[in-house]
Write a protein that holds these residues in place. Structure first.
Motif, PDB file in Angstrom:
ATOM      1  N   ASN A  99       0.831  -1.215   0.000  1.00  0.00           N
ATOM      2  CA  ASN A  99       0.000   0.000   0.000  1.00  0.00           C
ATOM      3  C   ASN A  99       0.865   1.265   0.000  1.00  0.00           C
ATOM      4  OD1 ASN A  99      -2.431  -1.530   0.131  1.00  0.00           O
ATOM      5  ND2 ASN A  99      -2.057  -1.831   2.312  1.00  0.00           N
ATOM      6  N   THR A 100       1.865   1.267  -0.848  1.00  0.00           N
ATOM      7  CA  THR A 100       2.816   2.377  -0.934  1.00  0.00           C
ATOM      8  C   THR A 100       2.884   2.854  -2.377  1.00  0.00           C
ATOM      9  OG1 THR A 100       4.110   1.417   0.871  1.00  0.00           O
ATOM     10  CG2 THR A 100       5.214   3.053  -0.500  1.00  0.00           C
ATOM     11  N   THR A 101       2.707   4.150  -2.563  1.00  0.00           N
ATOM     12  CA  THR A 101       2.765   4.716  -3.915  1.00  0.00           C
ATOM     13  C   THR A 101       4.218   4.802  -4.371  1.00  0.00           C
ATOM     14  OG1 THR A 101       2.982   7.022  -3.222  1.00  0.00           O
ATOM     15  CG2 THR A 101       0.726   6.145  -3.420  1.00  0.00           C
ATOM     16  N   PRO A 102       4.456   4.932  -5.660  1.00  0.00           N
ATOM     17  CA  PRO A 102       5.833   5.115  -6.143  1.00  0.00           C
ATOM     18  C   PRO A 102       6.518   6.338  -5.513  1.00  0.00           C
ATOM     19  CG  PRO A 102       4.403   4.557  -7.984  1.00  0.00           C
ATOM     20  CD  PRO A 102       3.508   4.758  -6.792  1.00  0.00           C
ATOM     21  N   LYS A 103       5.780   7.432  -5.315  1.00  0.00           N
ATOM     22  CA  LYS A 103       6.376   8.632  -4.706  1.00  0.00           C
ATOM     23  C   LYS A 103       6.774   8.359  -3.261  1.00  0.00           C
ATOM     24  CE  LYS A 103       4.251  12.213  -7.526  1.00  0.00           C
ATOM     25  NZ  LYS A 103       3.382  13.384  -7.571  1.00  0.00           N
TER      26      LYS A 103
ATOM     27  N   ASN B  17       4.240  -2.134  -3.418  1.00  0.00           N
ATOM     28  CA  ASN B  17       3.004  -2.561  -4.079  1.00  0.00           C
ATOM     29  C   ASN B  17       1.986  -1.459  -3.826  1.00  0.00           C
ATOM     30  OD1 ASN B  17       0.602  -3.672  -4.889  1.00  0.00           O
ATOM     31  ND2 ASN B  17       0.792  -5.550  -3.696  1.00  0.00           N
ATOM     32  N   ASP B  18       1.545  -0.796  -4.901  1.00  0.00           N
ATOM     33  CA  ASP B  18       0.580   0.293  -4.724  1.00  0.00           C
ATOM     34  C   ASP B  18      -0.862  -0.160  -4.946  1.00  0.00           C
ATOM     35  OD1 ASP B  18       0.371   0.047  -7.476  1.00  0.00           O
ATOM     36  OD2 ASP B  18       0.987   2.092  -7.928  1.00  0.00           O
ATOM     37  N   GLY B  19      -1.077  -1.457  -5.040  1.00  0.00           N
ATOM     38  CA  GLY B  19      -2.426  -1.984  -5.254  1.00  0.00           C
ATOM     39  C   GLY B  19      -2.694  -2.314  -6.713  1.00  0.00           C
ATOM     40  N   ASN B  20      -1.955  -1.680  -7.610  1.00  0.00           N
ATOM     41  CA  ASN B  20      -2.117  -1.934  -9.051  1.00  0.00           C
ATOM     42  C   ASN B  20      -0.913  -2.651  -9.640  1.00  0.00           C
ATOM     43  OD1 ASN B  20      -4.638  -0.599  -9.269  1.00  0.00           O
ATOM     44  ND2 ASN B  20      -3.583   1.368  -9.332  1.00  0.00           N
ATOM     45  N   ARG B  21       0.240  -2.382  -9.066  1.00  0.00           N
ATOM     46  CA  ARG B  21       1.464  -2.990  -9.609  1.00  0.00           C
ATOM     47  C   ARG B  21       2.508  -3.095  -8.516  1.00  0.00           C
ATOM     48  NH1 ARG B  21       5.253   1.316 -12.392  1.00  0.00           N
ATOM     49  NH2 ARG B  21       4.925   3.018 -10.959  1.00  0.00           N
ATOM     50  N   ILE B  22       3.504  -3.916  -8.802  1.00  0.00           N
ATOM     51  CA  ILE B  22       4.639  -4.061  -7.908  1.00  0.00           C
ATOM     52  C   ILE B  22       5.833  -3.423  -8.612  1.00  0.00           C
ATOM     53  CG2 ILE B  22       6.200  -5.713  -6.806  1.00  0.00           C
ATOM     54  CD1 ILE B  22       3.811  -7.639  -6.632  1.00  0.00           C
ATOM     55  N   GLY B  23       6.569  -2.625  -7.859  1.00  0.00           N
ATOM     56  CA  GLY B  23       7.746  -1.972  -8.430  1.00  0.00           C
ATOM     57  C   GLY B  23       8.887  -2.012  -7.435  1.00  0.00           C
ATOM     58  N   TYR B  24      10.058  -1.580  -7.885  1.00  0.00           N
ATOM     59  CA  TYR B  24      11.188  -1.529  -6.977  1.00  0.00           C
ATOM     60  C   TYR B  24      12.077  -0.343  -7.336  1.00  0.00           C
ATOM     61  CZ  TYR B  24      14.063  -3.499 -10.710  1.00  0.00           C
ATOM     62  OH  TYR B  24      14.713  -3.701 -11.898  1.00  0.00           O
ATOM     63  N   LEU B  25      12.786   0.125  -6.327  1.00  0.00           N
ATOM     64  CA  LEU B  25      13.759   1.202  -6.490  1.00  0.00           C
ATOM     65  C   LEU B  25      15.044   0.779  -5.833  1.00  0.00           C
ATOM     66  CD1 LEU B  25      11.410   4.159  -5.451  1.00  0.00           C
ATOM     67  CD2 LEU B  25      12.150   3.620  -7.768  1.00  0.00           C
ATOM     68  N   VAL B  26      16.181   1.088  -6.439  1.00  0.00           N
ATOM     69  CA  VAL B  26      17.495   0.714  -5.904  1.00  0.00           C
ATOM     70  C   VAL B  26      18.281   1.996  -5.695  1.00  0.00           C
ATOM     71  CG1 VAL B  26      19.612  -0.594  -6.291  1.00  0.00           C
ATOM     72  CG2 VAL B  26      17.438  -1.447  -7.157  1.00  0.00           C
TER      73      VAL B  26
END
Length: 186
Positions: free
Chosen positions: A151-155, A177-186
């Motif tokens: 439940n975390t937005t990309p921002k 995971n923002d509810g629509n997609r899973i992403g990652y930042l390094v």
């Protein structure tokens, strides 16, 4: 309610008339439509007996075009339907904002201001939360830091990552995971 005259003329007579625009496609004996006292042009459709038959006219758009002006408009029943639809929409908006038409723009501006304030407040709270999460992750002493955030937005994930990497020689990976997609930042 100006009368409209429809008649034929020769090409020679055509050259003597003060046309707004004469069509070259009208042949040797073009049909002329004259709104008495107003406009003369070669016929390009079905003329009316008088200008009053057009009914109400509503200009809904204009644009500059090749040194002139193109005008988009509704007339007759289309104008009535357009005005009725917009009137119904305004009434519905006035009911929603519990105001009359004169105060409608104030109601919309107030709502827009309220939304902006709520967004700013939400961002401040999200930044505070990400700061608290970063502090807890940094206290673990791990390097690299790898965290999964639901439940975390990309921002918000980027804010968390930026706080984590402020510490020298720390590598961090934030999976979110923002509810629509899973992403990652390094």
């Amino acid at each position: 309610d100006a009368p409209i005259k429809v008649y034929y003329c020769t090409r020679d007579e055509l050259n003597e008339k003060p046309f707004r625009k004469a069509s070259e496609k009208s042949g040797d004996n073009p049909r002329i439509v004259e709104v008495v006292g107003s406009d003369i042009c070669t016929c390009c459709g079905t003329p009316l007996a008088s200008s009053g038959q057009v009914g109400m006219i509503k200009i809904y758009k204009t644009e500059k075009l090749r040194g002139g002006l193109r005008i988009y408009f509704y007339c007759g029943k289309r104008t009535y339907l357009d005005v009725t639809a917009k009137s119904d929409l305004i009434k519905e908006l006035c009911d929603s904002f519990s105001c009359d038409m004169g105060r409608l723009t104030d109601g919309i501006k107030g709502l827009r201001d309220e939304i902006s304030a709520l967004k700013a407040d939400l961002k401040a709270k999200a930044d505070l939360l990400m700061g608290m999460k970063a502090k807890a992750l940094l206290e673990s002493g791990e390097n690299p830091v790898v965290t999964c955030q639901d439940n975390t937005t990309p921002k918000e994930a980027k804010t968390l990552l930026n706080i984590l990497i402020e510490k020298d020689d720390l590598t961090a990976v934030v999976v979110y995971n923002d509810g629509n997609r899973i992403g990652y930042l390094v």
